[in-house]
Structure formats: C-alpha cells, structure tokens
Design a protein around this motif. Structure first.
Motif, PDB file in Angstrom:
ATOM      1  N   THR A 220       1.007  -1.228  -0.080  1.00  9.87           N
ATOM      2  CA  THR A 220      -0.028  -0.015   0.193  1.00  9.87           C
ATOM      3  C   THR A 220       0.922   1.345  -0.049  1.00  9.87           C
ATOM      4  O   THR A 220       1.902   1.282   0.776  1.00  9.87           O
ATOM      5  CB  THR A 220      -0.962   0.066   1.222  1.00  9.87           C
ATOM      6  OG1 THR A 220      -1.730  -1.288   1.391  1.00  9.87           O
ATOM      7  CG2 THR A 220      -1.855   1.212   1.169  1.00  9.87           C
ATOM      8  N   ASN A 221       0.628   2.253  -0.818  1.00 11.40           N
ATOM      9  CA  ASN A 221       1.229   3.464  -0.957  1.00 11.40           C
ATOM     10  C   ASN A 221       2.870   3.200  -1.467  1.00 11.40           C
ATOM     11  O   ASN A 221       3.692   4.066  -1.050  1.00 11.40           O
ATOM     12  CB  ASN A 221       1.050   4.410   0.255  1.00 11.40           C
ATOM     13  CG  ASN A 221      -0.190   4.706   0.598  1.00 11.40           C
ATOM     14  OD1 ASN A 221      -0.920   4.752  -0.307  1.00 11.40           O
ATOM     15  ND2 ASN A 221      -0.588   4.606   1.822  1.00 11.40           N
ATOM     16  N   LYS A 222       2.917   2.018  -2.292  1.00 10.50           N
ATOM     17  CA  LYS A 222       4.350   1.889  -2.442  1.00 10.50           C
ATOM     18  C   LYS A 222       4.509   2.223  -4.136  1.00 10.50           C
ATOM     19  O   LYS A 222       3.339   1.556  -4.822  1.00 10.50           O
ATOM     20  CB  LYS A 222       4.698   0.402  -2.185  1.00 10.50           C
ATOM     21  CG  LYS A 222       5.059   0.293  -0.595  1.00 10.50           C
ATOM     22  CD  LYS A 222       5.765   1.121   0.179  1.00 10.50           C
ATOM     23  CE  LYS A 222       6.208   0.705   1.529  1.00 10.50           C
ATOM     24  NZ  LYS A 222       7.012   1.752   2.245  1.00 10.50           N
ATOM     25  N   PHE A 223       5.740   2.541  -4.595  1.00 10.46           N
ATOM     26  CA  PHE A 223       5.814   2.253  -5.953  1.00 10.46           C
ATOM     27  C   PHE A 223       6.699   1.216  -6.220  1.00 10.46           C
ATOM     28  O   PHE A 223       7.638   0.830  -5.511  1.00 10.46           O
ATOM     29  CB  PHE A 223       7.043   3.480  -6.138  1.00 10.46           C
ATOM     30  CG  PHE A 223       7.375   3.624  -7.709  1.00 10.46           C
ATOM     31  CD1 PHE A 223       6.678   4.424  -8.393  1.00 10.46           C
ATOM     32  CD2 PHE A 223       8.493   2.885  -7.993  1.00 10.46           C
ATOM     33  CE1 PHE A 223       7.114   4.649  -9.960  1.00 10.46           C
ATOM     34  CE2 PHE A 223       8.932   2.911  -9.580  1.00 10.46           C
ATOM     35  CZ  PHE A 223       8.109   3.665 -10.338  1.00 10.46           C
ATOM     36  N   ALA A 297       1.731  -2.868 -10.342  1.00  9.20           N
ATOM     37  CA  ALA A 297       3.230  -2.421 -10.364  1.00  9.20           C
ATOM     38  C   ALA A 297       3.298  -1.388 -11.141  1.00  9.20           C
ATOM     39  O   ALA A 297       2.402  -0.798 -12.184  1.00  9.20           O
ATOM     40  CB  ALA A 297       3.917  -3.461 -10.849  1.00  9.20           C
ATOM     41  N   ASP A 298       4.500  -0.456 -10.877  1.00  9.70           N
ATOM     42  CA  ASP A 298       4.668   0.712 -11.691  1.00  9.70           C
ATOM     43  C   ASP A 298       5.747   0.532 -12.805  1.00  9.70           C
ATOM     44  O   ASP A 298       5.744   0.811 -13.768  1.00  9.70           O
ATOM     45  CB  ASP A 298       5.260   1.737 -10.560  1.00  9.70           C
ATOM     46  CG  ASP A 298       4.111   2.085  -9.665  1.00  9.70           C
ATOM     47  OD1 ASP A 298       3.147   2.741 -10.114  1.00  9.70           O
ATOM     48  OD2 ASP A 298       4.240   1.588  -8.637  1.00  9.70           O
ATOM     49  N   VAL A 299       6.635  -0.660 -12.800  1.00  6.54           N
ATOM     50  CA  VAL A 299       7.634  -0.975 -13.501  1.00  6.54           C
ATOM     51  C   VAL A 299       7.889  -2.041 -13.534  1.00  6.54           C
ATOM     52  O   VAL A 299       7.922  -3.290 -12.386  1.00  6.54           O
ATOM     53  CB  VAL A 299       8.986  -0.053 -13.244  1.00  6.54           C
ATOM     54  CG1 VAL A 299      10.109  -0.536 -14.092  1.00  6.54           C
ATOM     55  CG2 VAL A 299       8.601   1.379 -12.942  1.00  6.54           C
ATOM     56  N   LEU A 365      11.816   6.867 -14.332  1.00  4.46           N
ATOM     57  CA  LEU A 365      10.365   6.284 -14.331  1.00  4.46           C
ATOM     58  C   LEU A 365       9.778   6.587 -13.102  1.00  4.46           C
ATOM     59  O   LEU A 365       8.680   6.679 -12.825  1.00  4.46           O
ATOM     60  CB  LEU A 365      10.313   4.838 -14.605  1.00  4.46           C
ATOM     61  CG  LEU A 365      11.077   4.215 -15.868  1.00  4.46           C
ATOM     62  CD1 LEU A 365      11.411   2.869 -15.930  1.00  4.46           C
ATOM     63  CD2 LEU A 365      10.138   4.686 -16.990  1.00  4.46           C
ATOM     64  N   TYR A 366      10.332   6.747 -12.118  1.00  2.00           N
ATOM     65  CA  TYR A 366       9.832   6.948 -10.665  1.00  2.00           C
ATOM     66  C   TYR A 366       9.345   8.206 -10.700  1.00  2.00           C
ATOM     67  O   TYR A 366       8.331   8.660 -10.029  1.00  2.00           O
ATOM     68  CB  TYR A 366      11.063   6.975  -9.592  1.00  2.00           C
ATOM     69  CG  TYR A 366      10.627   7.071  -8.342  1.00  2.00           C
ATOM     70  CD1 TYR A 366       9.953   6.225  -7.475  1.00  2.00           C
ATOM     71  CD2 TYR A 366      10.889   8.346  -7.706  1.00  2.00           C
ATOM     72  CE1 TYR A 366       9.635   6.704  -5.998  1.00  2.00           C
ATOM     73  CE2 TYR A 366      10.813   8.919  -6.365  1.00  2.00           C
ATOM     74  CZ  TYR A 366      10.070   7.997  -5.669  1.00  2.00           C
ATOM     75  OH  TYR A 366       9.620   8.165  -4.440  1.00  2.00           O
ATOM     76  N   ARG A 372       5.694   6.927 -17.708  1.00  2.00           N
ATOM     77  CA  ARG A 372       5.364   5.321 -17.357  1.00  2.00           C
ATOM     78  C   ARG A 372       4.452   4.917 -18.309  1.00  2.00           C
ATOM     79  O   ARG A 372       4.260   3.887 -18.866  1.00  2.00           O
ATOM     80  CB  ARG A 372       5.166   5.114 -15.983  1.00  2.00           C
ATOM     81  CG  ARG A 372       6.327   5.437 -15.005  1.00  2.00           C
ATOM     82  CD  ARG A 372       6.162   4.796 -13.829  1.00  2.00           C
ATOM     83  NE  ARG A 372       5.164   5.386 -12.928  1.00  2.00           N
ATOM     84  CZ  ARG A 372       4.993   6.220 -12.243  1.00  2.00           C
ATOM     85  NH1 ARG A 372       6.199   6.922 -12.162  1.00  2.00           N
ATOM     86  NH2 ARG A 372       3.981   6.884 -11.457  1.00  2.00           N
ATOM     87  N   SER A 373       3.203   5.774 -18.273  1.00  2.00           N
ATOM     88  CA  SER A 373       2.088   5.470 -18.848  1.00  2.00           C
ATOM     89  C   SER A 373       2.235   5.145 -20.632  1.00  2.00           C
ATOM     90  O   SER A 373       1.886   4.565 -21.378  1.00  2.00           O
ATOM     91  CB  SER A 373       0.834   6.580 -18.753  1.00  2.00           C
ATOM     92  OG  SER A 373       0.400   6.414 -17.472  1.00  2.00           O
TER      93      SER A 373
END
Length: 400
Positions: A220-223, A297-299, A365-366, A372-373
C-alpha cells in the motif's frame, strides 16, 4: 509452404492448459484452434500421471521421466539424455500412428533432437526448430561446464546435428540469427528466420481491486518495481540486489520479486543479511494474484547476467507489455533486447553491473507518471501487433 494437417510437438515444460498456460501451451492451442490435429509429448508430473489424454481439448501424451527441474546439473543432464529414449518408447507403447506432417521441437532441450530425427525418418515430416536456448554455450558462459571439455563436446555435437536435421529454425531476434550464422557457418543460412516470442494478451476483467492486492502483499502506497519469473544464474539477481541497496533512501520504492529457481535461497539470504526492507520476496503465489500484482506494479524488471556471450531475449517482457508496464532492463551487451526497447520506446536499459546508470533510468520512471504510461502503452501496442500466438503460428506455417 507444405500442407500441414498432423503435428507432433515435443515439449519439455508443458503444464495442463486447464490449470496454467505458458508460451508453449499458447502456441499449441493456436494450432488447435486453427484446425490442426496436434499431439503434444511431454513429461508427466508424477509416475501415475502417464498416458494419452485430452487437456483443454488437445491430445497430450504424458511420459514418465527422471526429474528434470530443481535438481543439480549432473542429475538434470542425465535426465535430459534419457528423455529421447523415454519419449520414443512412450510413442511405441501407446501405439501412436507415425503419420505426422510437421515436427515441432523447442530448445531446451537439444537432446530431443534424437527423437525428432527418428520421427523425421519414419514420417518424412518437416522438422521445425524453435530456438529459445543456445546450449551448451549458455552453460559455458555461466561456468556450469568447461569450454572444450568432454561434456561440452558431447552436447555441442548434439547441437550441431539438431541444426543440420532441422528444415527451418525460428530464432528469437536478429542477434540470435547472427550468432548462429557466425558460430555455425556450415548451417544453411536460408534455414534461419525471425520468430519472436509470443503470449496471449492478459484478460484483466474480474480480477479484483488493485488497492486490495497491494494491501494483501504489504505494498500500500508503494512504488512497485516487479520481477516475475525464473530466479537462476542466467538472471544474476545480485545486480538487482545492488540496485535495491542503492535505493534504500527512497522510502516508498519497493522491489517485488516473484519466482523460484536454483538461486532463490541465495537471493533470500542476501536480502536477509543486508536487511533490505525494500525487497519483497514471494516464491509462489496464485496466478490471479500475480496478474493483479502486474496491474498494480509501476515498472516491470528484466535482469540478465553480463557473463553471457550468447544473445538472450527474455520472454517475461511479454507479461509487462500485456500489463502496459514500462520496462527497466539490466542486460548484457550481446543481446539486442535493449535495441528493441529503444525502437519500440517501451522502456529503458543499462548494461548489467552498471548500477549507477540503472538507478538513473529507474529514477526517470519513478519521477514521471506520464512517461510510465506512454512507455507502457507503446509496449502493449507492439505486443498486440507483433507478439501474439497467432503471429507465431503464421510465421511457422509460412516457413514449412
């Protein structure tokens, strides 16, 4: 192109498609959906699970073998050497009519070339090699066997014979084609052509809420930078550990690593000894959870050992593309995977071992959600247009 009706597929890893799917089940089912009569020969999960049966509508002959996975290199080598004899015997015992038009064989392993050659002589069928592993050179690169040693010479002889008896050879990338041409000059160049990896696009409907899955795994609330797949020496996860060590000051950034393999224990021990609280390890999770975590996930992360002299092309990128995730890759300089990321504008890469540059790419990316999108959308588009099972099916049929 010859008229192909009956096909035999000699598999190594082939799960029951009613329970799980991989690259090989996706391809086989594409042939099945296109109206071909296809038989898969594959190892049984246990000694009582043998014989001919239907799995998701496809005929599969399950064969009792020695243990092929999660064993040491010696036992694994012996099991692979015995495999062609076990497959040939199973075809005879089950009275399989040998009237195939096409023999499909992927690597690994190269030892099944013996069975393929026997089938070719019996049926006059075309033999199509799906080259996904350049062995034994990859084992030499990882210092598992010695260059020019007895084991290397034995398997190198089998590799060359497999190339010779194959009518066509589908390679993952142009770098793979170039490598085979350079190191096997006696092999007819006309046999070689491009057969990129493939995978069905994921179906995300009814998978659940992203916030729920992040809460379940403490994200939760993590990249989230996700790695999913085999954890072995080819992946050299030490490079990812070094990246994580250099990112501990970023409190909301987490590396989620999901998979199993020969290096999992070593990876876990490293995470524990270094007290890397920004690394979350999961050995085995439900498939639905994995797909949800990909969404959350983000990456998507790729890692290849810098020790390779052969060009690898990681198939796990397809899961990231299908989930519209940008890709961050730590890779060797032999592969043209980084070139593909650049040409498709779907991610960033750095040479394996260059942690400062890899972190620099990660920070791009971060810090930029729009980037990222954009990269994730580009990867998805490229996959939808080039990397589906139907694309692989068409390429194979065009070349046999």
């Amino acid at each position: 192109m010859v008229k192909v009706k009956k096909i035999i597929f000699l598999a190594l890893g082939f799960p029951n498609a009613e329970e799980n799917t991989i690259i090989w089940t996706d391809l086989v089912h594409e042939f099945h959906l296109q109206g071909h009569d296809i038989l898969v020969v594959a190892p049984a999960s246990n000694k009582t699970d043998t014989g001919l049966r239907l799995e998701a509508g496809v005929k599969v002959l399950r064969v009792a073998t020695y243990k092929l996975f999660d064993v040491g290199p010696v036992l694994k080598g012996l099991a692979n050497i015995m495999l062609p004899y076990q497959y040939k015997n199973a075809l005879k015992i089950n009275n399989i009519k040998l009237d195939f038009d096409l023999i499909l064989i992927p690597t690994p392993p190269i030892t099944l070339g013996k069975t393929a050659n026997w089938l070719k002589r019996k049926t006059k069928a075309k033999l199509y090699l799906i080259l996904r592993d350049i062995f034994p050179q990859n084992a030499v690169d990882l210092k598992m066997i010695s260059q020019g040693g007895l084991i290397h010479r034995y398997f190198r002889k089998k590799e060359l014979k497999l190339y010779r008896i194959s009518d066509k050879i589908g390679c993952m990338s142009q770098a793979n084609i170039d490598y085979i041409k350079t190191h096997n000059p006696k092999i007819e160049a006309a046999k070689l052509h491009l057969l990129p990896n493939w995978e069905n696009l994921p179906k995300f409907e009814d998978l659940g809420n992203i916030d729920d899955i992040k809460a379940k795994y403490g994200l939760t609330n993590k990249f989230v930078v996700i790695f999913g797949g085999n954890i072995g020496r080819p992946q050299k996860m030490e490079n990812i550990i070094e990246l994580a060590k250099n990112c501990t000051e970023i409190k909301d950034l987490v590396f989620l690593i999901i998979g199993k393999g020969t290096e999992f224990k070593k990876l876990k021990d490293n995470v524990t000894s270094l007290k890397l609280f920004n690394v979350v390890l999961e050995k085995k999770i439900p498939k639905k959870d994995y797909y949800n975590l990909l969404r959350a996930a983000d990456v998507g992360l790729i890692s290849l050992s810098e020790e390779f002299t052969i060009p690898n092309f990681p198939s796990k990128v397809l899961s990231y593309f299908g989930s519209k995730k940008p890709v961050l890759a730590s890779i060797d300089l032999q592969t043209d995977f980084g070139q593909m990321l650049e040409e498709t504008n779907s991610g960033f890469w750095a040479e394996a071992g260059n942690i400062p540059l890899l972190k620099e790419k990660l920070m791009l990316l971060y810090k930029d959600g729009d980037l990222r999108s954009k990269l994730g959308a580009n990867g998805y588009k490229y996959m939808a247009e080039n990397l589906l099972p139907e694309h692989a099916y068409n390429i194979i049929c065009k070349n046999v």
